[in-house]
Design a protein around this motif. Sequence first.
Motif, PDB file in Angstrom:
ATOM      1  N   GLU A   1      -8.634  19.882   5.926  1.00  0.00           N
ATOM      2  CA  GLU A   1      -7.670  19.401   5.149  1.00  0.00           C
ATOM      3  C   GLU A   1      -8.071  17.556   5.067  1.00  0.00           C
ATOM      4  OE1 GLU A   1      -3.547  18.861   6.827  1.00  0.00           O
ATOM      5  OE2 GLU A   1      -4.545  19.445   8.721  1.00  0.00           O
ATOM      6  N   LEU A   2      -7.503  16.973   4.132  1.00  0.00           N
ATOM      7  CA  LEU A   2      -7.538  15.558   4.028  1.00  0.00           C
ATOM      8  C   LEU A   2      -6.793  14.789   4.983  1.00  0.00           C
ATOM      9  CD1 LEU A   2      -5.180  13.821   2.809  1.00  0.00           C
ATOM     10  CD2 LEU A   2      -5.707  14.798   0.726  1.00  0.00           C
ATOM     11  N   LEU A   3      -7.399  13.683   5.392  1.00  0.00           N
ATOM     12  CA  LEU A   3      -6.851  12.821   6.456  1.00  0.00           C
ATOM     13  C   LEU A   3      -6.257  11.594   5.568  1.00  0.00           C
ATOM     14  CD1 LEU A   3      -9.431  12.944   9.408  1.00  0.00           C
ATOM     15  CD2 LEU A   3      -7.394  14.047   9.310  1.00  0.00           C
ATOM     16  N   GLU A   4      -4.809  11.017   6.133  1.00  0.00           N
ATOM     17  CA  GLU A   4      -4.328   9.694   5.544  1.00  0.00           C
ATOM     18  C   GLU A   4      -3.924   9.000   7.002  1.00  0.00           C
ATOM     19  OE1 GLU A   4      -0.281   8.487   3.094  1.00  0.00           O
ATOM     20  OE2 GLU A   4      -1.404  10.662   2.681  1.00  0.00           O
ATOM     21  N   MET A   5      -4.135   7.846   6.728  1.00  0.00           N
ATOM     22  CA  MET A   5      -3.976   6.845   7.879  1.00  0.00           C
ATOM     23  C   MET A   5      -3.409   5.679   7.491  1.00  0.00           C
ATOM     24  SD  MET A   5      -6.538   5.642  10.919  1.00  0.00           S
ATOM     25  CE  MET A   5      -7.699   4.684  10.100  1.00  0.00           C
ATOM     26  N   GLU A   6      -2.116   5.084   7.881  1.00  0.00           N
ATOM     27  CA  GLU A   6      -1.691   3.916   7.320  1.00  0.00           C
ATOM     28  C   GLU A   6      -1.332   2.918   8.510  1.00  0.00           C
ATOM     29  OE1 GLU A   6       2.995   4.215   6.654  1.00  0.00           O
ATOM     30  OE2 GLU A   6       1.665   5.200   5.343  1.00  0.00           O
ATOM     31  N   GLY A   7      -1.329   1.581   8.526  1.00  0.00           N
ATOM     32  CA  GLY A   7      -0.928   0.805   9.586  1.00  0.00           C
ATOM     33  C   GLY A   7      -1.012  -0.741   9.426  1.00  0.00           C
ATOM     34  N   CYS A   8      -1.031  -1.445  10.435  1.00  0.00           N
ATOM     35  CA  CYS A   8      -1.418  -2.798  10.081  1.00  0.00           C
ATOM     36  C   CYS A   8      -2.216  -3.406  11.041  1.00  0.00           C
ATOM     37  CB  CYS A   8       0.350  -3.584  10.675  1.00  0.00           C
ATOM     38  SG  CYS A   8       1.751  -2.996   9.800  1.00  0.00           S
ATOM     39  N   ALA A   9      -3.342  -4.049  10.211  1.00  0.00           N
ATOM     40  CA  ALA A   9      -4.299  -4.734  11.150  1.00  0.00           C
ATOM     41  C   ALA A   9      -4.195  -5.936  11.145  1.00  0.00           C
ATOM     42  CB  ALA A   9      -5.738  -4.481  10.180  1.00  0.00           C
ATOM     43  N   PRO A  10      -4.308  -6.600  12.430  1.00  0.00           N
ATOM     44  CA  PRO A  10      -4.218  -8.153  12.852  1.00  0.00           C
ATOM     45  C   PRO A  10      -5.169  -8.897  12.109  1.00  0.00           C
ATOM     46  CG  PRO A  10      -5.415  -6.813  14.586  1.00  0.00           C
ATOM     47  CD  PRO A  10      -4.964  -5.830  13.751  1.00  0.00           C
ATOM     48  N   ARG A  11      -4.816  -9.960  11.665  1.00  0.00           N
ATOM     49  CA  ARG A  11      -5.561 -10.953  10.825  1.00  0.00           C
ATOM     50  C   ARG A  11      -6.479 -11.741  12.011  1.00  0.00           C
ATOM     51  NH1 ARG A  11      -4.570 -13.902   6.443  1.00  0.00           N
ATOM     52  NH2 ARG A  11      -2.615 -13.161   6.187  1.00  0.00           N
TER      53      ARG A  11
ATOM     54  N   CYS B   1       0.751  -1.291  -0.161  1.00  0.00           N
ATOM     55  CA  CYS B   1       0.193   0.112   0.056  1.00  0.00           C
ATOM     56  C   CYS B   1       0.965   1.085   0.103  1.00  0.00           C
ATOM     57  CB  CYS B   1      -0.948   0.182   1.209  1.00  0.00           C
ATOM     58  SG  CYS B   1      -2.410  -1.238   1.221  1.00  0.00           S
ATOM     59  N   GLY B   2       2.386   1.063  -0.235  1.00  0.00           N
ATOM     60  CA  GLY B   2       3.131   2.456  -0.360  1.00  0.00           C
ATOM     61  C   GLY B   2       3.219   2.646   0.980  1.00  0.00           C
ATOM     62  N   ASN B   3       3.164   2.025   2.078  1.00  0.00           N
ATOM     63  CA  ASN B   3       3.224   2.574   3.508  1.00  0.00           C
ATOM     64  C   ASN B   3       4.771   2.580   3.742  1.00  0.00           C
ATOM     65  OD1 ASN B   3       0.576   2.259   3.557  1.00  0.00           O
ATOM     66  ND2 ASN B   3       0.617   0.639   5.063  1.00  0.00           N
ATOM     67  N   GLN B   4       5.121   3.371   4.945  1.00  0.00           N
ATOM     68  CA  GLN B   4       6.355   3.460   5.299  1.00  0.00           C
ATOM     69  C   GLN B   4       7.079   2.351   5.497  1.00  0.00           C
ATOM     70  OE1 GLN B   4       6.399   6.814   7.886  1.00  0.00           O
ATOM     71  NE2 GLN B   4       5.325   8.308   6.534  1.00  0.00           N
ATOM     72  N   LYS B   5       6.630   1.504   6.195  1.00  0.00           N
ATOM     73  CA  LYS B   5       7.023   0.333   6.770  1.00  0.00           C
ATOM     74  C   LYS B   5       6.312  -1.113   6.519  1.00  0.00           C
ATOM     75  CE  LYS B   5       6.349   1.858  11.600  1.00  0.00           C
ATOM     76  NZ  LYS B   5       6.804   1.930  12.839  1.00  0.00           N
ATOM     77  N   SER B   6       6.806  -2.089   6.449  1.00  0.00           N
ATOM     78  CA  SER B   6       6.247  -3.409   6.519  1.00  0.00           C
ATOM     79  C   SER B   6       5.645  -3.701   7.775  1.00  0.00           C
ATOM     80  CB  SER B   6       7.010  -4.532   5.653  1.00  0.00           C
ATOM     81  OG  SER B   6       8.086  -4.712   6.905  1.00  0.00           O
ATOM     82  N   CYS B   7       4.503  -4.581   7.583  1.00  0.00           N
ATOM     83  CA  CYS B   7       3.690  -5.148   8.650  1.00  0.00           C
ATOM     84  C   CYS B   7       4.365  -6.585   9.020  1.00  0.00           C
ATOM     85  CB  CYS B   7       2.174  -5.390   8.230  1.00  0.00           C
ATOM     86  SG  CYS B   7       1.425  -3.824   7.849  1.00  0.00           S
TER      87      CYS B   7
ATOM     88  N   ASP C   1      -2.168  -4.256   0.278  1.00  0.00           N
ATOM     89  CA  ASP C   1      -1.582  -3.932  -1.423  1.00  0.00           C
ATOM     90  C   ASP C   1      -2.737  -3.989  -2.509  1.00  0.00           C
ATOM     91  OD1 ASP C   1       0.843  -2.746  -2.181  1.00  0.00           O
ATOM     92  OD2 ASP C   1       1.579  -4.579  -3.139  1.00  0.00           O
ATOM     93  N   MET C   2      -3.898  -3.889  -2.178  1.00  0.00           N
ATOM     94  CA  MET C   2      -4.791  -3.903  -3.243  1.00  0.00           C
ATOM     95  C   MET C   2      -5.666  -2.763  -3.080  1.00  0.00           C
ATOM     96  SD  MET C   2      -7.501  -6.924  -4.663  1.00  0.00           S
ATOM     97  CE  MET C   2      -8.624  -6.993  -3.473  1.00  0.00           C
ATOM     98  N   VAL C   3      -5.892  -1.887  -4.203  1.00  0.00           N
ATOM     99  CA  VAL C   3      -6.620  -0.626  -4.018  1.00  0.00           C
ATOM    100  C   VAL C   3      -8.154  -0.942  -4.112  1.00  0.00           C
ATOM    101  CG1 VAL C   3      -7.330   1.382  -4.988  1.00  0.00           C
ATOM    102  CG2 VAL C   3      -4.972   0.928  -4.862  1.00  0.00           C
ATOM    103  N   LEU C   4      -8.930  -0.945  -3.200  1.00  0.00           N
ATOM    104  CA  LEU C   4     -10.293  -1.157  -3.059  1.00  0.00           C
ATOM    105  C   LEU C   4     -11.296  -0.379  -3.619  1.00  0.00           C
ATOM    106  CD1 LEU C   4     -10.295  -3.164   0.482  1.00  0.00           C
ATOM    107  CD2 LEU C   4      -9.626  -4.043  -1.731  1.00  0.00           C
TER     108      LEU C   4
ATOM    109  N   ALA D   1      -1.415  -4.806   5.871  1.00  0.00           N
ATOM    110  CA  ALA D   1      -1.201  -3.358   5.346  1.00  0.00           C
ATOM    111  C   ALA D   1      -2.370  -2.642   5.014  1.00  0.00           C
ATOM    112  CB  ALA D   1       0.229  -3.358   4.497  1.00  0.00           C
ATOM    113  N   PHE D   2      -2.428  -1.501   5.645  1.00  0.00           N
ATOM    114  CA  PHE D   2      -3.833  -0.859   4.782  1.00  0.00           C
ATOM    115  C   PHE D   2      -3.316   0.784   4.817  1.00  0.00           C
ATOM    116  CE2 PHE D   2      -4.435  -0.510   9.302  1.00  0.00           C
ATOM    117  CZ  PHE D   2      -4.908   0.905   9.440  1.00  0.00           C
ATOM    118  N   LYS D   3      -4.146   1.430   4.050  1.00  0.00           N
ATOM    119  CA  LYS D   3      -4.073   3.072   4.061  1.00  0.00           C
ATOM    120  C   LYS D   3      -5.125   3.425   3.554  1.00  0.00           C
ATOM    121  CE  LYS D   3      -0.126   5.321   2.502  1.00  0.00           C
ATOM    122  NZ  LYS D   3       0.812   5.699   1.533  1.00  0.00           N
ATOM    123  N   ILE D   4      -5.726   4.280   4.427  1.00  0.00           N
ATOM    124  CA  ILE D   4      -7.185   4.925   3.985  1.00  0.00           C
ATOM    125  C   ILE D   4      -6.740   6.482   3.628  1.00  0.00           C
ATOM    126  CG2 ILE D   4      -9.527   5.401   4.772  1.00  0.00           C
ATOM    127  CD1 ILE D   4      -8.928   2.948   6.766  1.00  0.00           C
TER     128      ILE D   4
END
Length: 214
Positions: free
Chosen positions: A201-211, A45-51, A76-79, A57-60
């Motif tokens: 302004e727009l908001l951007e949030m990225e992170g790692c969601a547990p399975r 998802c182009g995030n700063q670090k891997s999960c 890593d899939m644009v929904l 991995a997600f980015k909203i």
Amino acid sequence: GIIRYVALLTTLLGTWFIVQTYFDRSWKAISLRSWLGKQLPRHKCGNQKSCPQNHFAFKIISGAANVVGPSICFDDMVLMSSVKNNIGRGLNIALVNGTSGQLLKTDTFDMYSGDINKLDTFLREIKHGTIVLTASYDDAATKMNDKVRAHFVELGSSHVSKLGFRDNWVFLGAKGLKNKSPFEKHIKNDEMTNKYNGWPELLEMEGCAPRKMD
């Protein structure tokens, strides 16, 4: 001749000393990878670090005013995005299987002039173990009512109760979540602080969601 060689050697040693003293940090900052012209590793998802293992991995990214639409990326899939042509004014929501990461459904809900019952039904029918990703665009709350807010609280939201006209909001929650979700950002529509005319302004949030493992 000997004096010339001594002078040349002294000059070279002096130059080397200056380079070592004043440019050592600069040289250290240049990695072998960048020196060879190679790109740094790309994270999902182009995030700063891997999960870590067993995390998605997600980015909203919320919309910007009523001009630039939101986007939602998961594993890593644009929904949802403007390019996919599946976004709209209001709330943009993607449902994902919390165990497999498979996309289940996407939908948009016009929160300014749409039918709030459509969103109420959508949220009520979400199955246990489903991850819910939400991004606002333009206006997220004019049609919002207590029933819909309660559904989002059940999904783990801490900010939905404060969501107002033209606020920006990004949120990742899950059906069956026992605690509040750590993945949420909210910014108020305030004419004193708005980045755009009438919108924050727009908001951007990225992170790692547990399975979901059980």
